[in-house]
Design a protein around this motif. Structure first.
Motif, PDB file in Angstrom:
ATOM      1  N   UNK A   1      38.608  38.293  47.668  1.00 24.42           N
ATOM      2  CA  UNK A   1      38.525  39.689  48.557  1.00 24.42           C
ATOM      3  C   UNK A   1      39.052  40.894  47.541  1.00 24.42           C
ATOM      4  N   UNK A   2      39.940  40.572  46.692  1.00 28.73           N
ATOM      5  CA  UNK A   2      40.564  41.772  46.073  1.00 28.73           C
ATOM      6  C   UNK A   2      39.297  41.951  45.101  1.00 28.73           C
ATOM      7  N   UNK A   3      38.682  41.193  44.201  1.00 27.87           N
ATOM      8  CA  UNK A   3      37.794  41.359  43.302  1.00 27.87           C
ATOM      9  C   UNK A   3      36.450  41.854  44.126  1.00 27.87           C
TER      10      UNK A   3
ATOM     11  N   UNK B   1      43.877  40.754  53.817  1.00 24.63           N
ATOM     12  CA  UNK B   1      44.778  39.396  53.647  1.00 24.63           C
ATOM     13  C   UNK B   1      45.882  39.294  52.737  1.00 24.63           C
ATOM     14  N   UNK B   2      46.137  40.104  51.934  1.00 26.22           N
ATOM     15  CA  UNK B   2      47.026  39.991  50.823  1.00 26.22           C
ATOM     16  C   UNK B   2      48.398  39.907  51.547  1.00 26.22           C
ATOM     17  N   UNK B   3      48.486  40.440  52.676  1.00 26.96           N
ATOM     18  CA  UNK B   3      49.948  40.385  53.505  1.00 26.96           C
ATOM     19  C   UNK B   3      51.166  41.127  52.693  1.00 26.96           C
TER      20      UNK B   3
ATOM     21  N   UNK C   1      39.573  44.049  39.245  1.00 29.35           N
ATOM     22  CA  UNK C   1      39.838  45.472  39.268  1.00 29.35           C
ATOM     23  C   UNK C   1      40.934  45.957  38.469  1.00 29.35           C
ATOM     24  N   UNK C   2      40.730  47.065  37.754  1.00 29.00           N
ATOM     25  CA  UNK C   2      41.483  47.642  36.813  1.00 29.00           C
ATOM     26  C   UNK C   2      42.781  48.180  37.532  1.00 29.00           C
ATOM     27  N   UNK C   3      44.180  48.411  36.482  1.00 25.09           N
ATOM     28  CA  UNK C   3      45.062  49.009  37.315  1.00 25.09           C
ATOM     29  C   UNK C   3      44.855  50.223  38.053  1.00 25.09           C
ATOM     30  N   UNK C   4      44.340  51.141  37.376  1.00 27.92           N
ATOM     31  CA  UNK C   4      43.606  52.393  37.831  1.00 27.92           C
ATOM     32  C   UNK C   4      43.041  52.181  39.276  1.00 27.92           C
TER      33      UNK C   4
END
Length: 302
Positions: free
Chosen positions: A144-146, A180-182, A163-166
């Motif tokens: 999901x994050x990607x 969903x990362x809570x 994803x990059x830090x920015x």
């Protein structure tokens, strides 16, 4: 484009892929028909490319359908070199375990290297997403994050780079929670912002000359990174005297040497103390006789 990269012998790409669950976390993927390791990667130029890594000769080949400039080829080579630990000489490790019958096969089969991400930042994020959860949920959270925040692959926009830090620093906490990362949402945002602002330089941890205490302090200063996560990250950056102690480790050691009795950190350290600087790697590759812990935390399983 095709690159050929050599590795310190012995070497096995399949052993690296099987070293733990990282190969199943986006943007890595496994080509099951060819047993190649793939990855969607964002280069420093902003280009997003697909990399296919195959074992060949004394190392690997890296292929991409894109035409890359010379400096982009060098960047790809550096990243693959780090991910697969191609320059890592494990002969002292093999020497240390040669008299242990249960580990004597490692050198013969080229086992010992552990897959890692091209950046320490990505590994910290992924380790945070393995804590206090199941492996299936970790896979979903990373995906999901990607998908939500990584740059798309031009030839297949359904696939994305990490994803990059920015990019993560610009995300709102409620939006991260929505995928969903809570409770990890504020930890991820704080990490990304500190890295993006230059307050924390995680990539310096790739330097073998950095004192171990400094590596440990830097990691423990990150929100959400406790003792287990610190030890796991130290192993990932090549500090093999650390053992990631969690419930899986306790159950494994309890069943292996203590007849199922509860054990703590001291008993775990004692079980591997004779391997000194290699004890974390010995723990990683130990052939557990009753690996019930794998059912609870597949991220550790091979």
């Amino acid at each position: 484009m095709r690159l050929a990269l050599s590795a310190c012998a012995p070497f096995s790409l399949q052993a690296i892929i099987a070293s733990h669950g990282w190969a199943r976390l986006s943007p890595f993927f496994i080509e099951h028909q060819t047993t190649a390791l793939g990855r969607v990667e964002r280069l420093s130029t902003g280009r997003v490319v697909e990399l296919i890594i195959r074992e060949a000769g004394d190392g690997v080949t890296v292929e991409t359908p894109d035409r890359l400039e010379g400096f982009e080829r060098e960047e790809v080579a550096r990243k693959v070199w780090w991910m697969l630990r191609l320059g890592e000489d494990l002969s002292p490790f093999y020497e240390a375990v040669r008299e242990e019958p249960r580990l004597a096969h490692l050198e013969r089969e080229g086992i010992g290297r552990i897959l890692r991400s091209p950046t320490v930042f990505e590994d910290v994020v992924k380790v945070l997403l393995t804590t206090n959860t199941t492996w299936d949920r970790t896979v979903r959270m990373v995906e999901a994050l990607v998908t939500q925040y990584g740059d798309p692959l031009p030839t297949d926009p359904s696939r994305h780079a990490f994803p990059t830090p920015d990019q993560l620093a610009a995300v709102r906490e409620e939006d991260l929670r929505a995928i969903g990362v809570g409770y990890r949402a504020p930890y991820l945002i704080d990490l990304a912002r500190r890295v993006a602002d230059g307050e924390v330089d995680l990539e310096q941890l790739k330097d073998d000359n950095l004192p171990a205490d400094r590596v440990r302090r830097l990691l423990q200063d990150l929100q959400g990174v406790g003792e287990y996560a610190t030890a796991l990250l130290m192993v990932l950056v090549g500090r093999y005297d650390a053992i990631p102690v969690d419930t899986v480790a306790r159950e494994r050691v309890s069943q292996e040497w203590y007849g199922g009795r509860p054990v703590g950190d001291e008993e775990i350290d004692r079980a591997f103390a004779r391997w000194g600087e290699w004890k974390g790697l010995v723990y990683w590759w130990w052939p557990w006789s009753r690996d019930t812990g794998c059912k609870k935390q597949e991220a550790e399983c091979r």
